[in-house]
Write a protein that holds these residues in place. Structure first.
Motif, PDB file in Angstrom:
ATOM      1  N   TRP A  26      14.637  71.669  -1.922  1.00 35.62           N
ATOM      2  CA  TRP A  26      13.529  72.579  -1.613  1.00 35.62           C
ATOM      3  C   TRP A  26      14.045  73.860  -0.971  1.00 35.62           C
ATOM      4  CZ3 TRP A  26      10.019  68.351   0.942  1.00 35.62           C
ATOM      5  CH2 TRP A  26       9.355  67.676  -0.068  1.00 35.62           C
ATOM      6  N   GLY A  27      14.952  73.699  -0.009  1.00 40.46           N
ATOM      7  CA  GLY A  27      15.520  74.882   0.640  1.00 40.46           C
ATOM      8  C   GLY A  27      16.219  75.779  -0.364  1.00 40.46           C
ATOM      9  N   LEU A  28      16.969  75.133  -1.253  1.00 42.15           N
ATOM     10  CA  LEU A  28      17.710  75.870  -2.277  1.00 42.15           C
ATOM     11  C   LEU A  28      16.752  76.621  -3.192  1.00 42.15           C
ATOM     12  CD1 LEU A  28      20.733  75.799  -2.586  1.00 42.15           C
ATOM     13  CD2 LEU A  28      20.462  74.109  -4.364  1.00 42.15           C
ATOM     14  N   ILE A  93      26.587  74.920  -1.639  1.00 40.90           N
ATOM     15  CA  ILE A  93      25.849  74.897  -0.384  1.00 40.90           C
ATOM     16  C   ILE A  93      26.489  73.921   0.600  1.00 40.90           C
ATOM     17  CG2 ILE A  93      24.150  73.067  -0.736  1.00 40.90           C
ATOM     18  CD1 ILE A  93      22.073  75.027   0.269  1.00 40.90           C
ATOM     19  N   SER A  94      27.333  73.004   0.093  1.00 41.59           N
ATOM     20  CA  SER A  94      27.960  72.049   1.015  1.00 41.59           C
ATOM     21  C   SER A  94      29.016  72.718   1.884  1.00 41.59           C
ATOM     22  CB  SER A  94      28.573  70.898   0.230  1.00 41.59           C
ATOM     23  OG  SER A  94      29.673  71.362  -0.512  1.00 41.59           O
ATOM     24  N   LEU A  95      29.319  74.001   1.609  1.00 41.40           N
ATOM     25  CA  LEU A  95      30.257  74.718   2.482  1.00 41.40           C
ATOM     26  C   LEU A  95      29.630  75.005   3.839  1.00 41.40           C
ATOM     27  CD1 LEU A  95      31.874  77.238   0.025  1.00 41.40           C
ATOM     28  CD2 LEU A  95      32.867  75.207   0.999  1.00 41.40           C
ATOM     29  N   LEU A  96      28.281  75.106   3.852  1.00 45.41           N
ATOM     30  CA  LEU A  96      27.609  75.301   5.137  1.00 45.41           C
ATOM     31  C   LEU A  96      27.749  74.020   5.952  1.00 45.41           C
ATOM     32  CD1 LEU A  96      24.300  76.997   3.942  1.00 45.41           C
ATOM     33  CD2 LEU A  96      26.401  78.076   4.718  1.00 45.41           C
ATOM     34  N   PRO A  97      27.853  74.140   7.267  1.00 44.36           N
ATOM     35  CA  PRO A  97      27.918  72.926   8.078  1.00 44.36           C
ATOM     36  C   PRO A  97      26.605  72.144   7.990  1.00 44.36           C
ATOM     37  CG  PRO A  97      27.736  74.878   9.451  1.00 44.36           C
ATOM     38  CD  PRO A  97      27.982  75.354   8.075  1.00 44.36           C
ATOM     39  N   VAL A  98      26.697  70.840   8.182  1.00 43.62           N
ATOM     40  CA  VAL A  98      25.570  69.912   8.174  1.00 43.62           C
ATOM     41  C   VAL A  98      24.993  69.693   6.768  1.00 43.62           C
ATOM     42  CG1 VAL A  98      23.395  69.240   9.222  1.00 43.62           C
ATOM     43  CG2 VAL A  98      24.979  70.687  10.503  1.00 43.62           C
ATOM     44  N   VAL A  99      24.770  70.802   6.013  1.00 41.42           N
ATOM     45  CA  VAL A  99      24.124  70.660   4.707  1.00 41.42           C
ATOM     46  C   VAL A  99      25.065  69.954   3.732  1.00 41.42           C
ATOM     47  CG1 VAL A  99      22.939  71.902   2.895  1.00 41.42           C
ATOM     48  CG2 VAL A  99      23.060  72.869   5.176  1.00 41.42           C
ATOM     49  N   GLU A 100      24.520  69.059   2.927  1.00 44.32           N
ATOM     50  CA  GLU A 100      25.298  68.390   1.889  1.00 44.32           C
ATOM     51  C   GLU A 100      24.694  68.751   0.546  1.00 44.32           C
ATOM     52  OE1 GLU A 100      27.365  65.211   2.382  1.00 44.32           O
ATOM     53  OE2 GLU A 100      27.711  65.790   4.455  1.00 44.32           O
TER      54      GLU A 100
END
Lengths: 226, 81
Positions: A26-28, A93-100
Motif C-alpha cells: 500500500w505504501g509503495l 525498498i528493502s534498502l530502507l531500514p525496517v522496511v522489507e
C-alpha cells in the motif's frame, strides 16, 4: 529481521489478516502514484533530470517491446512499464531500514506471475482470434500439445519462484551476515541492489517474450527466436 | 539424529549439490556471450538481452533447490510437525 520466511501480521480486519507485505505494498502504491502525479503535473518540453530518467526508461521499454513482441508499443507498454516500475520499487525498498520488500513474499510474486499467466492468452486471443491462439498449442506438431500446456504452467511457477527466491535469499543472507559480521553486510546489500534491478528487468523481459510468443504466429512456448 | 538435524543436513546438501550445475552452465553461457560480443560488438544489446533471459532460465534450477532447502529448514514439510 524476519525469522526465516514467516511474514508477520500487522493487524486484523475481522477475519482477514493484514500482513506486513500488504502494508508495504500500500505504501509503495501510494508513493508511486504520488510520484507519477507529480511528474505528470509538471511535464516540460525541456525535461528536468527526473523527467529525463523516466523518459529514457519508457523509450528503452518501447524499443524492447518493438524488438521482442514485434508490434507497436502503446498496447503493451502499460503492462510492461507497470510491472517493471512496481517490481523495481518493491525490490529496492528493502534498502530502507525496517522496511522489507513485498517481493520477498511468495504471495506477491505469485500474484504477479498469475497476472502474466492470464494476460498472455488475452493478448494472444485478441491479436490472432480464439482459434488462431489455440492452434498455437498444436505447433510444431499436435503431439507437442501436453508439453506446451506443461510449459505454460511451469514457466508461470518459475517466474514467481525466481523473483521470490532471489529477493528472499538476498534479505536472508543480509540478515545472517548482520548478526555474524555487522557492517560487512553492507557489501552484500549492494549485491542485493544489483539483483533487484536485474530481477525486475528479467521479469519484464520474460513477460514480453511470453506475450511475443502468443501474439506472433508459432507455438506459445517458442522463445528467443529473435 | 532426530528428524530436524537430518533435515538441516539435507537442506545444506541440496543447495550445495544443486548449485553446481547452474553455476557451470551460467559460466559457459556468459563466456559464450562475451565471445560473441567480442566478435560482433554491434549486436551487443540483442546478445545481452538474450543472455539475461537465458541466465534466468538456467538460474531457475538453482532457485528450485533453494526453495526445497528452505522448505526443509523452516518446517513447512509435514515431516517436521
Amino acid at each position: 529481521m524476519s525469522q526465516g520466511i514467516e511474514i508477520p501480521v500487522i493487524f486484523n480486519v475481522g477475519q482477514v489478516e493484514v500482513t506486513r507485505t500488504v502494508v508495504t505494498t500500500w505504501g509503495l502504491m501510494a508513493g508511486l502514484g504520488i510520484a507519477a502525479w507529480l511528474i505528470k503535473r509538471r511535464l516540460k518540453p525541456t525535461p528536468g533530470p527526473f523527467q529525463m530518467a523516466v523518459e529514457a526508461m519508457m523509450t528503452y521499454l518501447d524499443e524492447q517491446i518493438r524488438d521482442i513482441v514485434g508490434r507497436e508499443p502503446p498496447r503493451y507498454l502499460p503492462l510492461a512499464a507497470t510491472l517493471f516500475i512496481f517490481i523495481l520499487a518493491a525490490n529496492l525498498i528493502s534498502l530502507l531500514p525496517v522496511v522489507e520488500s513485498p517481493t520477498a513474499d511468495p504471495a506477491t510474486t505469485s500474484a504477479l506471475a498469475l497476472i502474466v499467466f492470464f494476460v498472455v492468452p488475452f493478448y494472444g486471443i485478441s491479436e490472432r482470434g480464439f482459434g488462431g491462439y489455440l492452434r498455437g498449442y498444436l505447433k510444431p506438431a499436435w503431439i507437442m500439445l501436453p508439453f506446451n500446456l506443461i510449459g505454460e504452467l511451469s514457466r508461470t511457477l518459475a517466474l514467481s519462484v525466481r523473483l521470490f527466491g532471489n529477493m528472499m535469499s538476498g534479505q536472508l543472507v543480509v540478515g545472517v551476515l548482520i548478526s555474524l559480521a555487522g557492517v560487512v553486510a553492507v557489501v552484500v546489500e549492494f549485491l542485493g541492489l544489483i539483483t533487484g534491478v536485474v530481477q525486475a528487468y528479467i521479469f519484464t523481459i520474460l513477460t514480453l517474450v511470453y506475450i511475443g510468443g502468443a501474439v506472433r504466429s508459432g507455438a506459445p512456448a517458442e522463445e528467443g527466436e529473435k | 539424529m532426530d528428524m530436524k538435524s537430518i533435515a538441516i543436513i539435507v537442506a545444506g546438501a541440496t543447495i550445495a549439490i544443486g548449485s553446481i550445475g547452474p553455476a557451470l552452465a551460467q559460466g559457459r553461457a556468459v563466456a559464450a556471450a562475451l565471445d560473441a560480443i567480442a566478435r560482433q560488438p554491434d549486436s551487443a544489446s540483442l546478445l545481452s538481452r538474450t543472455l539475461f533471459v537465458g541466465l534466468a532460465m538456467v538460474e531457475s534450477t538453482a532457485i528450485y533447490c533453494l526453495v526445497v532447502s528452505l522448505i526443509l529448514l523452516f518446517g513447512a514439510s509435514p515431516l517436521m510437525k
